[in-house]
Design a protein around this motif. Structure first.
Motif, short mmCIF file in Angstrom:
data_model
loop_
_atom_site.label_atom_id
_atom_site.label_comp_id
_atom_site.label_asym_id
_atom_site.label_seq_id
_atom_site.Cartn_x
_atom_site.Cartn_y
_atom_site.Cartn_z
N LYS B 21 0.86 -1.18 0.00
CA LYS B 21 0.00 0.00 0.00
C LYS B 21 0.89 1.23 0.00
CE LYS B 21 -3.75 2.44 0.35
NZ LYS B 21 -4.75 2.41 -0.74
N ARG B 22 0.67 2.08 -1.00
CA ARG B 22 1.48 3.29 -1.10
C ARG B 22 0.63 4.51 -0.82
NH1 ARG B 22 2.50 0.52 -5.68
NH2 ARG B 22 4.43 -0.66 -5.69
N PHE B 23 1.23 5.47 -0.13
CA PHE B 23 0.63 6.78 0.03
C PHE B 23 1.59 7.78 -0.58
CE2 PHE B 23 -1.32 4.51 3.67
CZ PHE B 23 -2.63 4.64 3.27
N PRO B 24 1.12 8.99 -0.82
CA PRO B 24 2.05 9.98 -1.35
C PRO B 24 3.30 10.03 -0.45
CG PRO B 24 -0.16 10.90 -1.24
CD PRO B 24 -0.24 9.53 -0.66
N ASN B 25 4.45 9.91 -1.02
CA ASN B 25 5.74 10.00 -0.33
C ASN B 25 6.11 8.81 0.55
OD1 ASN B 25 5.69 12.60 -1.36
ND2 ASN B 25 4.76 13.40 0.52
N THR B 54 -2.16 0.68 8.75
CA THR B 54 -2.53 0.49 7.34
C THR B 54 -2.92 -0.95 7.08
OG1 THR B 54 -0.92 2.19 6.81
CG2 THR B 54 -1.75 0.86 4.98
N LEU B 55 -2.15 -1.85 7.66
CA LEU B 55 -2.45 -3.28 7.49
C LEU B 55 -3.85 -3.60 8.00
CD1 LEU B 55 -0.60 -5.66 6.51
CD2 LEU B 55 -0.41 -6.29 8.92
N VAL B 56 -4.15 -3.09 9.19
CA VAL B 56 -5.46 -3.33 9.78
C VAL B 56 -6.55 -2.70 8.91
CG1 VAL B 56 -6.94 -2.75 11.74
CG2 VAL B 56 -4.61 -3.56 12.13
N HIS B 57 -6.29 -1.49 8.42
CA HIS B 57 -7.29 -0.83 7.59
C HIS B 57 -7.60 -1.64 6.34
CE1 HIS B 57 -6.88 3.51 9.32
NE2 HIS B 57 -7.39 2.65 10.15
N MET B 58 -6.58 -2.27 5.78
CA MET B 58 -6.83 -3.08 4.57
C MET B 58 -7.62 -4.33 4.92
SD MET B 58 -3.52 -2.58 2.16
CE MET B 58 -2.31 -3.03 3.36
N LEU B 59 -7.30 -4.93 6.08
CA LEU B 59 -8.02 -6.13 6.48
C LEU B 59 -9.48 -5.81 6.81
CD1 LEU B 59 -5.56 -8.07 8.79
CD2 LEU B 59 -6.48 -8.78 6.60
N ASP B 66 -2.77 -1.75 -2.92
CA ASP B 66 -2.39 -1.43 -4.29
C ASP B 66 -1.95 -2.69 -5.03
OD1 ASP B 66 -2.85 1.26 -3.85
OD2 ASP B 66 -0.81 1.60 -3.13
N GLU B 67 -1.29 -3.57 -4.29
CA GLU B 67 -0.81 -4.82 -4.89
C GLU B 67 -0.99 -5.92 -3.87
OE1 GLU B 67 3.28 -4.40 -6.07
OE2 GLU B 67 2.77 -2.52 -7.08
N GLN B 75 -9.45 -18.33 -0.22
CA GLN B 75 -10.13 -17.67 -1.34
C GLN B 75 -9.68 -16.21 -1.43
OE1 GLN B 75 -12.42 -18.96 -3.48
NE2 GLN B 75 -12.34 -21.00 -2.53
N PRO B 76 -9.29 -15.77 -2.61
CA PRO B 76 -8.94 -14.35 -2.75
C PRO B 76 -10.16 -13.47 -2.42
CG PRO B 76 -8.38 -15.59 -4.72
CD PRO B 76 -9.18 -16.50 -3.87
N THR B 77 -9.91 -12.42 -1.70
CA THR B 77 -11.01 -11.60 -1.20
C THR B 77 -10.65 -10.14 -1.34
OG1 THR B 77 -11.31 -13.29 0.48
CG2 THR B 77 -12.48 -11.25 0.81
N ARG B 78 -11.67 -9.35 -1.58
CA ARG B 78 -11.43 -7.90 -1.56
C ARG B 78 -12.58 -7.25 -0.80
NH1 ARG B 78 -12.24 -3.30 -5.03
NH2 ARG B 78 -13.46 -4.55 -6.46
N PHE B 79 -12.21 -6.44 0.19
CA PHE B 79 -13.24 -5.75 0.97
C PHE B 79 -13.37 -4.34 0.47
CE2 PHE B 79 -11.21 -8.57 4.28
CZ PHE B 79 -12.13 -9.58 4.11
N ARG B 80 -14.60 -3.97 0.17
CA ARG B 80 -14.80 -2.59 -0.27
C ARG B 80 -15.15 -1.70 0.91
NH1 ARG B 80 -17.00 -3.63 -6.17
NH2 ARG B 80 -18.50 -4.95 -5.14
N SER B 81 -15.59 -2.30 2.00
CA SER B 81 -15.96 -1.50 3.16
C SER B 81 -15.90 -2.41 4.38
CB SER B 81 -17.39 -0.98 3.00
OG SER B 81 -18.29 -2.07 3.09
N PRO B 82 -15.94 -1.81 5.58
CA PRO B 82 -15.97 -2.64 6.78
C PRO B 82 -17.16 -3.60 6.78
CG PRO B 82 -15.45 -0.39 7.36
CD PRO B 82 -15.79 -0.39 5.91
#
Lengths: 364, 535
Positions: B21-25, B54-59, B66-67, B75-82
């Motif tokens: 996960k990248r943020f500006p800078n 950040t890790l927790v926020h992604m989980l 980002d990658e 199973q691959p998973t993607r969370f769009r919201s809590p």
């Protein structure tokens, strides 16, 4: 492909200007659409407005004279808003300032040279006094200043109505609700045949410089900013909330009072109905201060812009036969656009590639 | 503790593969791999800014990677919201609780649960709540208002909420920072039962001892990368600390270079009431000598905040005296006390300690702005302010792009450096430090400790309020324990036991009564005249 909001750092000055101008342009486009609903072609309408306000000397003087009260009240509000004292009462403070000036003009009997200065001082003090109650109630009892300052506007309106219908009703006015005309010594000089009462304009510019200096150079200004940005930190820094709030409200409300002096002695030259005395300048000044992002010098510019909106309203009514409420609608659209654009200062929209695996719902 | 090892027949509960996960800078997470098996407690260690949040926020679906991939049950998973994350069985107990304080426990639980009936929503909850509380062994009063609950109880409500939502993987962010040692033990017992039930836990903490006690595996993050993934049984606190900071950390007491001087601060029979009339401090008596650090221990909300507020002029006492170098200053203003050399490192460093919207240079003078050379009459001398800022930024190694940077852009450790530079730069007589290292990384913590010791050694009286017992034991000479606004004991920090202090923090004065037992390391300072406890 999806879009996503991402936070950005502190906004730069260029960004602030860009976003503000963009918001104003957006509001103008919406106003143009509104013109179309009234059967007025937007582009020719704007051309007419610009011709009669900016390209025409007399029109331009109207723009400036409309912006004078907005400058004075708006600059005052930038100071109050810096401290997060939400003074919604500039309208009332303006009216009371006008009343005090009218009182001096009608009844003091002062010599001509002293008359105008005394009127300005009286107007400032009366406006300040009108802000004193809400300030004391807030610092001593924690009463919400938005409510008290707003409510006092109505009190001020009815005081003016009572005066012009009762004790101050002019003998020479043949039943109309006006005070008597002031002595010419109490007229604020104007530029040529225009209604541009330039001494008040000078005062407004001076007020903007003074408030800028207060905020930037003095201990008082530093403490005002601390109070506004973080009351907890200000308490910790030992800021005297009582004294600081009192002073800043007196200056802020006093400036609105000066705006009232300018209107009553520069334009009307007698005390008139509150609705004619101020076409909501005290409320528009809130937009002036917010659009200027609480910067007193920028408030001069935003006051000119909103003065142009007000002057354009006159053109729209006369030349384009649009209803008078169009001015208020335009002001509202500007305020909404500016507030609505606020997130753009803190977030940017970025494009993200859609390469992620399916969502939890799709898997389950 | 059963360290999970060997090949697993089924996919792990959670697997993160190369998550970036990248943020500006900044790259907040750089190719992070992390697994949590069923029945496993995975600790996540790292300094501030290491990328834990950040890790927790992604989980938890608050941010998208980002990658990389997040796999749940393989199973691959993607969370769009809590909401997605909750539906997939992930629960989060955040550091700051997300509870409606004016409502009851049952109402809060009903609010969090989808599908509770619109009418009498709390009735439907009784049974599932009872099952859960019995299984995990925690008591919760469903009819109590959240505002009346202790932080530990609120945390249990949060855990219960997550479990009711069907959490298979529970993320706990700094869960013990609000707990007494005893409450922490109770939390650990709950976690053990969750493990036995096959649930996974991610346990985020700064406290190494705790992590070693509860975790099966430990992941250490530094600068957004995983620098270690080890079984708890195979590692030590010293090794973990080194991994976190990338160098050896000194831990241990450092004694004062000289004997304490005369009494600088003497508090006698001090009582404080809240605006509601409720007593917050009751007849508190103690003193601090020059050249001495006195600690204040206690679970949050037992009067520590009121004590620091009274000593620094933010709150007036209702009775009693506060003598500063033999002058009674009870009820004096913040300004007066600051002028008398009382400095304050406040608990809430971001909202009270600095004005986030103001520049670093401004924050470096904000309490001293009335003094020369910063003020000339009623005007401020910005050149003097700027020169001062240059010096402070250099001396305290404050990482900021310039002295004109807006302070809220700084990291927590650098904000604290701004406060320390300002408060300790003027040779204070009394330092009141409230949780000065809370949430700081190891390097900033060490600096803070060194600066407090330096103040002690130059003869200042230091009062240190902290919830970190290790910090108090390492740094202080004596420890004052507060419970419900009363001093339950003053113990000598040399050789004091954590258990004794823990009991005093819970209002149990038995450590002071026991003679010859294992808890006698707690000694009473004769100057303080702590009331003898009547059994």
């Amino acid at each position: 492909m999806t879009w996503k909001w991402e936070p950005r750092g502190e906004p730069t000055a260029a960004l602030v200007w860009g976003v503000s101008l963009g918001a104003v342009a957006f509001a103008m486009i919406l106003t143009g659409i509104l013109f179309a609903f009234f059967g007025v072609a937007p582009i020719p309408a704007f051309v007419t407005i610009v011709e009669r306000t900016i390209l025409d000397a007399r029109g331009l003087s109207e723009v400036v004279r409309r912006s004078i009260p907005l400058m004075l009240a708006g600059v005052g509000l930038t100071l109050a808003f810096r401290a997060r004292f939400w003074n919604i009462g500039a309208e009332g403070q303006l009216l009371i300032g006008a009343v005090a000036a009218a009182g001096v003009a009608l009844f003091s009997g002062l010599p001509a040279t002293l008359l105008l200065p005394t009127m300005f001082i009286a107007g400032f003090l009366a406006g300040a006094a009108w802000g004193l109650g809400p300030a004391l109630l807030k610092v001593r009892l924690g009463v919400n200043e938005i409510i008290t300052t707003l409510m006092l506007n109505y009190v001020a309106i009815y005081i003016v109505r009572w005066l012009i219908n009762g004790p101050w009703k002019g003998r020479s006015m043949a039943g109309f609700a006006y005070s008597d005309m002031f002595d010419p010594a109490a007229f604020i000089p104007t530029l040529g045949a225009t209604r541009l009462h330039w001494p008040t304009l000078l005062l407004a510019i001076l007020a903007a410089l003074l408030v800028t200096w207060l905020l930037a150079r003095t201990r008082f200004g530093f403490e005002v900013r601390m109070m506004g940005e973080s009351p907890e930190a200000a308490r910790y820094a030992g800021v005297d909330f009582f004294r600081t709030t009192l002073i800043l409200v007196l200056v802020s409300a006093g400036a609105a009072g000066l705006a009232g002096v300018g209107e009553v002695a520069g334009i009307h030259r007698r005390l008139v109905d509150p609705g004619s005395l101020s076409i909501g300048y005290g409320y528009t000044a809130i937009i002036v201060a917010l659009l200027a992002r609480r910067n007193p010098l920028a408030a001069l510019v935003t006051a000119l812009f909103l003065g142009w909106v007000a002057a354009s309203g006159d053109v729209m009514q006369v030349a384009l036969r649009l209803p008078s409420q169009i001015t208020g609608v335009t002001q509202g659209l500007v305020l909404l656009s500016v507030i609505g654009a606020e997130p753009l200062l803190r977030y940017k929209l970025v494009r993200v590639r859609k390469t992620q695996p399916p969502t939890a719902g799709e898997v389950a | 503790m059963t360290p999970s090892s060997g090949p697993e027949p089924q996919p792990p509960l959670l697997e993160m593969r190369g998550v970036t996960k990248r943020f500006p800078n900044v790259v907040a997470n750089d190719a992070v791999d992390l697994t949590v098996a069923r029945g496993q407690v995975r600790a996540l260690l790292g300094e501030n800014g290491a990328g834990k949040t950040t890790l927790v926020h992604m989980l938890y679906g608050l941010q998208a990677p980002d990658e990389g991939a997040i796999l749940l049950h393989g199973q691959p998973t993607r969370f769009r919201s809590p909401r997605d994350a909750k539906a997939a069985g992930i629960g989060l107990v955040a550091q700051h609780f997300h509870l409606a304080r004016r409502h009851t426990v049952a109402e809060n639980l009903a609010l969090a649960l989808p599908g509770t009936p619109a009418l009498f929503p709390t009735r439907a909850l009784a049974r599932p709540v009872k099952e859960l509380t019995e299984r995990y062994g925690f008591e919760v009063d469903l009819t109590a208002r959240v505002s009346r609950l202790s932080p530990g109880e609120q945390q249990r409500v949060e855990i219960l909420k997550a479990l009711l939502q069907g959490a298979e993987l529970l993320i706990l962010d700094e869960p013990t920072s609000v707990l007494t040692p005893q409450e922490a033990h109770r939390l650990f017992a709950v976690l053990e039962r969750m493990k036995a039930d096959g649930k996974g836990v991610i346990f985020i903490s700064h406290k190494l001892d705790e992590v070693l006690a509860i975790a099966d595996r430990i992941t250490v993050l530094r600068g957004g990368r995983v620098v270690a993934d080890e079984a708890a049984a195979d590692t030590t606190a010293a090794k973990l600390a080194t991994l976190m900071v990338g160098r050896e950390v000194a831990r241990g007491r450092s004694e004062a270079s000289r004997e304490p001087g005369p009494v600088r601060l003497a508090v006698h029979d001090l009582s404080v009431h809240a605006d509601t009339g409720e007593a917050r401090l009751k007849n508190v008596t103690f003193h601090v000598r020059g050249g001495e650090i006195v600690g204040v221990a206690g679970v949050a909300g037992n009067g520590q905040a009121e004590l620091t507020q009274v000593l620094t002029g933010l709150h007036a006492p209702s009775s009693g005296s506060v003598h500063l170098d033999d002058v009674n200053v009870a009820g004096a203003s913040v300004r007066d006390l600051f002028a008398r050399g009382v400095v304050h490192i406040p608990e809430d460093r971001n909202d009270m300690g600095v004005v986030g919207a103001m520049r670093v240079a401004e924050n470096l003078v904000m309490r001293r702005h009335r003094e020369a050379p910063f003020s000339k009459g009623r005007l401020l001398d910005w050149r003097a302010v700027g020169e001062h800022a240059d010096g402070a930024i250099r001396d305290y190694a404050i990482a900021t792009s310039s002295k004109d940077t807006v302070t809220r852009q700084l990291s927590g450790g650098n904000v604290q450096k701004v406060i320390l530079a300002r408060e300790l730069g003027g040779k204070p007589g009394l330092v009141v430090a409230s949780h000065p290292t809370y949430g700081l990384d190891v390097a900033a913590t060490e600096l803070t400790h060194a600066l407090l010791r330096e103040q002690r050694d130059r003869g200042a009286a230091v009062l240190l309020v902290s919830e970190d017992l290790d910090e108090l034991l390492d740094l202080t000479d004596r420890i004052l324990v507060l419970f419900r606004g009363e001093v339950t004991g003053v113990v000598d920090a040399r050789g004091a036991s954590r258990e004794a202090i823990g009991l005093l923090m819970a209002g149990d004065r038995s450590p002071l009564e026991t003679q010859g037992g294992s808890l006698t390391s707690a000694r009473i300072d004769p100057h303080d005249g702590v009331n003898e406890v009547s059994a």
